[in-house]
Design a protein around this motif. Structure first.
Motif, PDB file in Angstrom:
ATOM      1  N   GLU A   1      -3.476   6.392   4.708  1.00  0.00           N
ATOM      2  CA  GLU A   1      -2.449   5.776   3.869  1.00  0.00           C
ATOM      3  C   GLU A   1      -0.942   5.571   4.086  1.00  0.00           C
ATOM      4  N   VAL A   2      -0.496   6.963   4.224  1.00  0.00           N
ATOM      5  CA  VAL A   2       0.630   7.934   4.435  1.00  0.00           C
ATOM      6  C   VAL A   2       1.367   7.122   5.627  1.00  0.00           C
ATOM      7  N   ILE A   3       0.688   7.122   6.963  1.00  0.00           N
ATOM      8  CA  ILE A   3       0.781   6.747   7.956  1.00  0.00           C
ATOM      9  C   ILE A   3       1.075   5.582   8.000  1.00  0.00           C
ATOM     10  N   GLY A   4       0.081   4.181   7.395  1.00  0.00           N
ATOM     11  CA  GLY A   4       0.348   3.091   7.324  1.00  0.00           C
ATOM     12  C   GLY A   4       2.012   2.811   6.342  1.00  0.00           C
ATOM     13  N   VAL A   5       2.034   3.230   5.530  1.00  0.00           N
ATOM     14  CA  VAL A   5       3.504   2.825   4.593  1.00  0.00           C
ATOM     15  C   VAL A   5       4.528   3.048   5.754  1.00  0.00           C
TER      16      VAL A   5
ATOM     17  N   TYR B   1      -5.935  -2.648   7.822  1.00  0.00           N
ATOM     18  CA  TYR B   1      -7.419  -2.427   8.601  1.00  0.00           C
ATOM     19  C   TYR B   1      -7.856  -1.283   8.821  1.00  0.00           C
ATOM     20  N   PHE B   2      -6.844  -0.518   9.646  1.00  0.00           N
ATOM     21  CA  PHE B   2      -6.858   0.961  10.136  1.00  0.00           C
ATOM     22  C   PHE B   2      -6.887   1.644   8.858  1.00  0.00           C
ATOM     23  N   ILE B   3      -6.234   1.313   7.724  1.00  0.00           N
ATOM     24  CA  ILE B   3      -6.649   2.679   6.840  1.00  0.00           C
ATOM     25  C   ILE B   3      -6.933   2.956   5.702  1.00  0.00           C
ATOM     26  N   VAL B   4      -7.685   1.883   5.993  1.00  0.00           N
ATOM     27  CA  VAL B   4      -9.404   1.394   5.417  1.00  0.00           C
ATOM     28  C   VAL B   4     -10.563   2.426   6.224  1.00  0.00           C
ATOM     29  N   THR B   5     -10.363   1.706   7.140  1.00  0.00           N
ATOM     30  CA  THR B   5     -12.188   1.851   7.435  1.00  0.00           C
ATOM     31  C   THR B   5     -11.258   3.630   8.978  1.00  0.00           C
ATOM     32  N   GLY B   6      -9.957   3.508   9.634  1.00  0.00           N
ATOM     33  CA  GLY B   6     -10.088   4.534  10.295  1.00  0.00           C
ATOM     34  C   GLY B   6     -10.633   4.430  11.738  1.00  0.00           C
TER      35      GLY B   6
ATOM     36  N   GLN C   1       0.078  17.937   3.061  1.00  0.00           N
ATOM     37  CA  GLN C   1      -1.181  17.625   4.035  1.00  0.00           C
ATOM     38  C   GLN C   1      -1.885  16.810   4.118  1.00  0.00           C
ATOM     39  N   PRO C   2      -2.221  15.825   3.741  1.00  0.00           N
ATOM     40  CA  PRO C   2      -3.285  15.145   3.305  1.00  0.00           C
ATOM     41  C   PRO C   2      -3.941  15.031   4.630  1.00  0.00           C
ATOM     42  N   MET C   3      -5.425  14.227   4.484  1.00  0.00           N
ATOM     43  CA  MET C   3      -6.454  14.702   5.577  1.00  0.00           C
ATOM     44  C   MET C   3      -7.414  12.776   5.334  1.00  0.00           C
ATOM     45  N   ALA C   4      -7.440  12.303   6.466  1.00  0.00           N
ATOM     46  CA  ALA C   4      -8.402  11.777   6.324  1.00  0.00           C
ATOM     47  C   ALA C   4      -7.402  10.156   5.780  1.00  0.00           C
ATOM     48  N   THR C   5      -8.454   9.596   4.688  1.00  0.00           N
ATOM     49  CA  THR C   5      -7.819   8.393   4.080  1.00  0.00           C
ATOM     50  C   THR C   5      -6.271   8.523   3.524  1.00  0.00           C
ATOM     51  N   ASP C   6      -6.004   9.689   3.396  1.00  0.00           N
ATOM     52  CA  ASP C   6      -5.268   9.695   2.394  1.00  0.00           C
ATOM     53  C   ASP C   6      -3.519  10.186   3.970  1.00  0.00           C
TER      54      ASP C   6
ATOM     55  N   VAL D   1      -3.563  -8.269   1.156  1.00  0.00           N
ATOM     56  CA  VAL D   1      -4.993  -7.797   0.888  1.00  0.00           C
ATOM     57  C   VAL D   1      -4.159  -6.214   1.106  1.00  0.00           C
ATOM     58  N   TYR D   2      -2.705  -5.968   1.531  1.00  0.00           N
ATOM     59  CA  TYR D   2      -2.475  -4.157   1.318  1.00  0.00           C
ATOM     60  C   TYR D   2      -2.662  -4.005   0.023  1.00  0.00           C
ATOM     61  N   ALA D   3      -1.976  -4.705  -0.832  1.00  0.00           N
ATOM     62  CA  ALA D   3      -2.850  -4.831  -2.690  1.00  0.00           C
ATOM     63  C   ALA D   3      -3.876  -4.247  -3.206  1.00  0.00           C
ATOM     64  N   SER D   4      -4.993  -5.772  -2.886  1.00  0.00           N
ATOM     65  CA  SER D   4      -6.048  -4.820  -2.964  1.00  0.00           C
ATOM     66  C   SER D   4      -6.882  -4.887  -2.115  1.00  0.00           C
ATOM     67  N   ARG D   5      -6.403  -4.136  -0.927  1.00  0.00           N
ATOM     68  CA  ARG D   5      -8.045  -3.568   0.057  1.00  0.00           C
ATOM     69  C   ARG D   5      -8.671  -4.103   0.269  1.00  0.00           C
TER      70      ARG D   5
END
Lengths: 238, 238
Positions: free
Chosen positions: A84-88, A212-217, A76-81, A143-147
């Motif tokens: 990250e998963v949705i991004g994957v 971009y969405f993962i990092v910034t929301g 049950q991750p929140m926010a950035t976490d 960029v995905y690796a380095s964010r």
């Protein structure tokens, strides 16, 4: 301690998913490279290999999807976490699609046939287009690796170059088709190959938007101009 | 009471997302219908309307995505509930892509130009292909509304019909191109239109697979045969 333990298990699982994405990305890059090589060298064996290799990406996407959804349910991750998963999930779908496009290029190798019939400049054009799309994909995966999303502006510029190059290839292919009806079948398949490669660039751009969405929301600013202008190309027959 | 209240708020939010998907689906269907109508009647005004209407689906997807991710973070759904929300994210992405494909058909209307140049049978073929793809999309959205996945087998059968019809159109278009170089530009654009319509059927099938996953938690059985066989078509010039 309990909560620390959970956090660290979560991080491990997330790290695993990121590694799977990196592996899928490398696999997709190789498929694109080899599909274009097979096309340029009229190499049916390499083409067959690319077609077979696609199953690995299909299976990779299924695994990443299943694991990501389990991870959300369990941790049950929140926010950035959570992003990250949705991004994957999103990135693995784009990479699977890149594999489909490379496979589609490979499947046309036999129908293009003897490639000494078409001018070498056409194949150089396709190679150059594929180089651009591949560079786009590689840099986006970096960029995905380095964010490091602050560098992500390059994506738009290269998108424009890819579209310009695709447009010029489209014109060239139509012109050859008009010169000799024997060019129509091979050049039609090359048209679809060019379109597939251009789409690979689009998927790389999708991945950039997801990062971009993962990092910034946030959604990446400025609507990307839909660059494929070939829908307007009309070449009158002489 | 507290828990009941939370559950019911969650249901409300999920119901809202389902309603947005239904609305996006209706919008996508209309765009497909109108893009083919614009093509068949060489109607630039209708084509322009379709191109403009695409923004509504883009915006719809962004809203559904944002709301779905917020919902996961806030309500932390498990099992079926989580699959419902992930499903909404996937389906809205497919519908957005259907809109892109309809827009791409519409954008080619001007380049196809005077459609009395090509035989009427070509346009009837494109209409029939679009009818099949649209029926596929409509029935899949009906299954989404009713969750009656036991009927979902129709998707594979119609996929096969769509692929067979696309293959026959592809042959016909290549043949016309060979008959007269003046057909090359319009028929190339019609080839891409046919390909776009065939892809709309693929996205409908993706949606069916997502619905199956939502309801059962499993991947839909039996790998779908990739039906587009046009990569093997070679028509020798006379």
């Amino acid at each position: 301690m309990q909560s620390l333990h959970i956090v660290s298990a979560y991080d491990e699982e997330l790290k695993y998913l990121s590694k799977r994405i990196a592996a899928m990305g490398g696999h997709a890059e190789r498929m694109v490279e080899q599909s274009v090589l097979a096309l340029v060298n009229a190499d049916p064996d390499l083409a067959r290999k690319v077609v077979e290799d696609d199953a690995i990406l299909d299976q990779g996407q299924r695994e990443v999807d299943d694991k990501a959804i389990l991870l959300i349910g369990k941790r049950q991750p929140m926010a950035t976490d959570l992003r990250e998963v949705i991004g994957v999930i999103r990135i693995s779908a784009d990479l699977e699609r890149v594999g489909d496009l490379a496979k589609n290029v490979a499947k046309r190798v036999a129908s293009v046939g003897d490639n000494s019939m078409q001018p070498a400049s056409l194949y150089r054009g396709l190679e150059a287009l594929a180089d651009l799309a591949l560079t786009q994909l590689k840099e986006v995966l970096d960029v995905y690796a380095s964010r490091s999303v602050e560098t992500i502006g390059f994506v738009r510029d290269r998108d424009d170059q890819i579209d310009a190059m695709y447009t010029s290839l489209f014109r060239e292919l139509l012109t050859y088709m008009m010169e000799d009806p024997r060019n129509i079948t091979p050049c039609t398949h090359l048209l679809f190959c060019a379109k597939n490669i251009e789409r690979i660039g689009d998927h790389a751009t999708n991945i950039a938007e997801t990062i971009y969405f993962i990092v910034t929301g946030e959604q990446m600013p400025v609507e990307r101009p839909k660059g494929d202008k070939t829908d307007r190309i009309v070449i009158p027959a002489r």
